[in-house]
Design a protein around this motif. Structure first.
Motif, PDB file in Angstrom:
ATOM      1  N   MET A  79      40.027 -15.578  38.533  1.00  0.00           N
ATOM      2  CA  MET A  79      41.000 -16.260  37.695  1.00  0.00           C
ATOM      3  C   MET A  79      40.418 -17.587  37.224  1.00  0.00           C
ATOM      4  O   MET A  79      39.570 -18.184  37.901  1.00  0.00           O
ATOM      5  CB  MET A  79      42.341 -16.475  38.403  1.00  0.00           C
ATOM      6  CG  MET A  79      42.298 -17.378  39.599  1.00  0.00           C
ATOM      7  SD  MET A  79      43.967 -17.590  40.307  1.00  0.00           S
ATOM      8  CE  MET A  79      43.562 -18.333  41.898  1.00  0.00           C
ATOM      9  N   ILE A  91      46.797 -24.568  34.450  1.00  0.00           N
ATOM     10  CA  ILE A  91      46.967 -23.153  34.131  1.00  0.00           C
ATOM     11  C   ILE A  91      46.069 -22.343  35.043  1.00  0.00           C
ATOM     12  O   ILE A  91      44.880 -22.627  35.159  1.00  0.00           O
ATOM     13  CB  ILE A  91      46.585 -22.853  32.668  1.00  0.00           C
ATOM     14  CG1 ILE A  91      47.313 -23.774  31.698  1.00  0.00           C
ATOM     15  CG2 ILE A  91      46.841 -21.387  32.328  1.00  0.00           C
ATOM     16  CD1 ILE A  91      46.661 -23.837  30.327  1.00  0.00           C
ATOM     17  N   CYS A  92      46.616 -21.331  35.681  1.00  0.00           N
ATOM     18  CA  CYS A  92      45.832 -20.364  36.444  1.00  0.00           C
ATOM     19  C   CYS A  92      46.017 -19.014  35.758  1.00  0.00           C
ATOM     20  O   CYS A  92      47.135 -18.483  35.727  1.00  0.00           O
ATOM     21  CB  CYS A  92      46.285 -20.295  37.896  1.00  0.00           C
ATOM     22  SG  CYS A  92      46.134 -21.854  38.798  1.00  0.00           S
ATOM     23  N   SER A  93      44.942 -18.461  35.194  1.00  0.00           N
ATOM     24  CA  SER A  93      45.094 -17.269  34.362  1.00  0.00           C
ATOM     25  C   SER A  93      44.220 -16.114  34.836  1.00  0.00           C
ATOM     26  O   SER A  93      43.129 -16.314  35.385  1.00  0.00           O
ATOM     27  CB  SER A  93      44.774 -17.584  32.899  1.00  0.00           C
ATOM     28  OG  SER A  93      43.410 -17.911  32.743  1.00  0.00           O
ATOM     29  N   ASN A 119      49.728 -12.459  33.173  1.00  0.00           N
ATOM     30  CA  ASN A 119      48.900 -13.336  32.337  1.00  0.00           C
ATOM     31  C   ASN A 119      48.500 -14.622  33.051  1.00  0.00           C
ATOM     32  O   ASN A 119      47.325 -14.894  33.230  1.00  0.00           O
ATOM     33  CB  ASN A 119      49.644 -13.696  31.045  1.00  0.00           C
ATOM     34  CG  ASN A 119      49.112 -12.959  29.848  1.00  0.00           C
ATOM     35  OD1 ASN A 119      48.475 -11.932  29.973  1.00  0.00           O
ATOM     36  ND2 ASN A 119      49.372 -13.488  28.667  1.00  0.00           N
ATOM     37  N   ASP A 120      49.509 -15.435  33.415  1.00  0.00           N
ATOM     38  CA  ASP A 120      49.154 -16.735  33.976  1.00  0.00           C
ATOM     39  C   ASP A 120      50.313 -17.359  34.745  1.00  0.00           C
ATOM     40  O   ASP A 120      51.477 -16.978  34.596  1.00  0.00           O
ATOM     41  CB  ASP A 120      48.682 -17.710  32.879  1.00  0.00           C
ATOM     42  CG  ASP A 120      49.644 -17.837  31.712  1.00  0.00           C
ATOM     43  OD1 ASP A 120      50.871 -17.777  31.926  1.00  0.00           O
ATOM     44  OD2 ASP A 120      49.189 -18.012  30.573  1.00  0.00           O
ATOM     45  N   SER A 180      43.410 -15.006  29.985  1.00  0.00           N
ATOM     46  CA  SER A 180      42.471 -16.084  29.674  1.00  0.00           C
ATOM     47  C   SER A 180      42.332 -16.344  28.189  1.00  0.00           C
ATOM     48  O   SER A 180      41.855 -17.404  27.775  1.00  0.00           O
ATOM     49  CB  SER A 180      41.098 -15.782  30.286  1.00  0.00           C
ATOM     50  OG  SER A 180      40.462 -14.693  29.646  1.00  0.00           O
ATOM     51  N   ASN A 196      45.437 -20.479  28.244  1.00  0.00           N
ATOM     52  CA  ASN A 196      44.200 -20.981  28.832  1.00  0.00           C
ATOM     53  C   ASN A 196      43.154 -21.282  27.764  1.00  0.00           C
ATOM     54  O   ASN A 196      42.530 -22.346  27.755  1.00  0.00           O
ATOM     55  CB  ASN A 196      43.668 -19.945  29.825  1.00  0.00           C
ATOM     56  CG  ASN A 196      42.257 -20.223  30.281  1.00  0.00           C
ATOM     57  OD1 ASN A 196      42.008 -21.130  31.063  1.00  0.00           O
ATOM     58  ND2 ASN A 196      41.314 -19.429  29.783  1.00  0.00           N
TER      59      ASN A 196
END
Length: 272
Positions: A191, A165-167, A132-133, A172, A176
């Motif tokens: 992403m 946040i990196c999703s 997910n993230d 997303s 996010n």
């Protein structure tokens, strides 16, 4: 389908009679239902077969259970389909009242399988994969942090914030989205990067393509940052430390019914 495994919500009561209904559909369809040791213990059943020999995994639960199943079968060729016994259930193809009809279709092979990218994380000597993230956030409640970041080797400056946040596309629509980040439709190989509570008028979400590393440095002199993968704490970055994330080589396999499209789920889940 001839062999199907299943994964359920961590609280057995959450799925009601879902397991019994699944067993009935499998029996009527002539499908072997594989019962792994965890599910056997959770529901008072006898273990039967190896879940990694299955052709399909049925999830009875919410998005958290879907996430657990996608992670469990990451790197295999086994797709995962969900029946939503949770709240939002964005990753699920059907609601509980559609279980029998939907699973009969799935067992007949009326499926579309979506390949969803993962994120690779490097934090010091540690490496992790996120479905997910990845979240980099303040290690002290209520304390803002200063995060410097770069994309593809190009510096983008420092942002005072609560975190970043990196999703993935599948992630997303989770944390996010709740922070104003962009929703990535399934099929996009990218992403989303979104800051949490940025103290800046210039911090905007950014969609990063494959092949571009996102590097985040903790420039806060006296506060560590915590690194989370799919909601689980996996480490810290001290002042001066850095975290690197990129789209990974591994993909999860999300099975859907043909009419349970991304747009129909988005409309039902977020547009009303």
């Amino acid at each position: 389908m001839t062999r199907v495994a299943f994964i359920t919500h961590g609280r057995p009561g959450q799925v009601g009679d879902g397991v019994e209904r699944l067993m009935g559909v499998a029996r009527d369809a002539g499908v072997e239902l594989i019962v792994g040791p965890d599910e056997a213990a959770r529901h008072g059943l006898e273990p039967h077969g190896d879940p990694f020999d299955a052709e399909l995994v049925v999830v009875l639960g919410g998005d958290g259970t879907m996430l657990r199943a996608l992670r469990t079968f990451l790197g295999t060729r086994i797709p995962v389909i969900g029946v939503n016994f949770g709240r939002v259930g964005f990753l699920s193809s059907m609601q509980p009242d559609e279980l029998e009809v939907g699973l009969v279709r799935a067992f007949r092979g009326e499926l579309e399988v979506v390949r969803l990218p993962t994120i690779e994380l490097e934090n010091g000597d540690a490496a992790h994969i996120a479905v997910n993230d990845v979240v980099v956030t303040s290690g002290e409640l209520g304390r803002m942090v200063e995060l410097e970041w770069a994309v593809g080797g190009e510096d983008l400056g420092s942002i005072p914030c609560d975190g970043i946040i990196c999703s993935t596309p599948s992630g997303s629509t989770a944390y996010n989205l709740s922070n104003g980040g962009p929703v990535l439709m399934w099929g996009i190989d990218a992403m989303a990067t979104t800051f949490v509570a940025p103290h800046s008028l210039h911090a905007r979400p950014l969609v990063v393509p494959r092949g571009k590393d996102v590097v985040v440095w903790n420039r806060t002199p006296d506060v560590p940052v915590v690194v989370l993968v799919d909601g689980h704490r996996v480490g810290e970055a001290p002042p001066g430390g850095r975290v690197t994330v990129r789209l990974g080589d591994a993909h999860t396999l999300l099975a859907t019914l043909p009419d349970a499209t991304f747009v129909s789920r988005y409309r039902a889940g977020f547009s009303t």
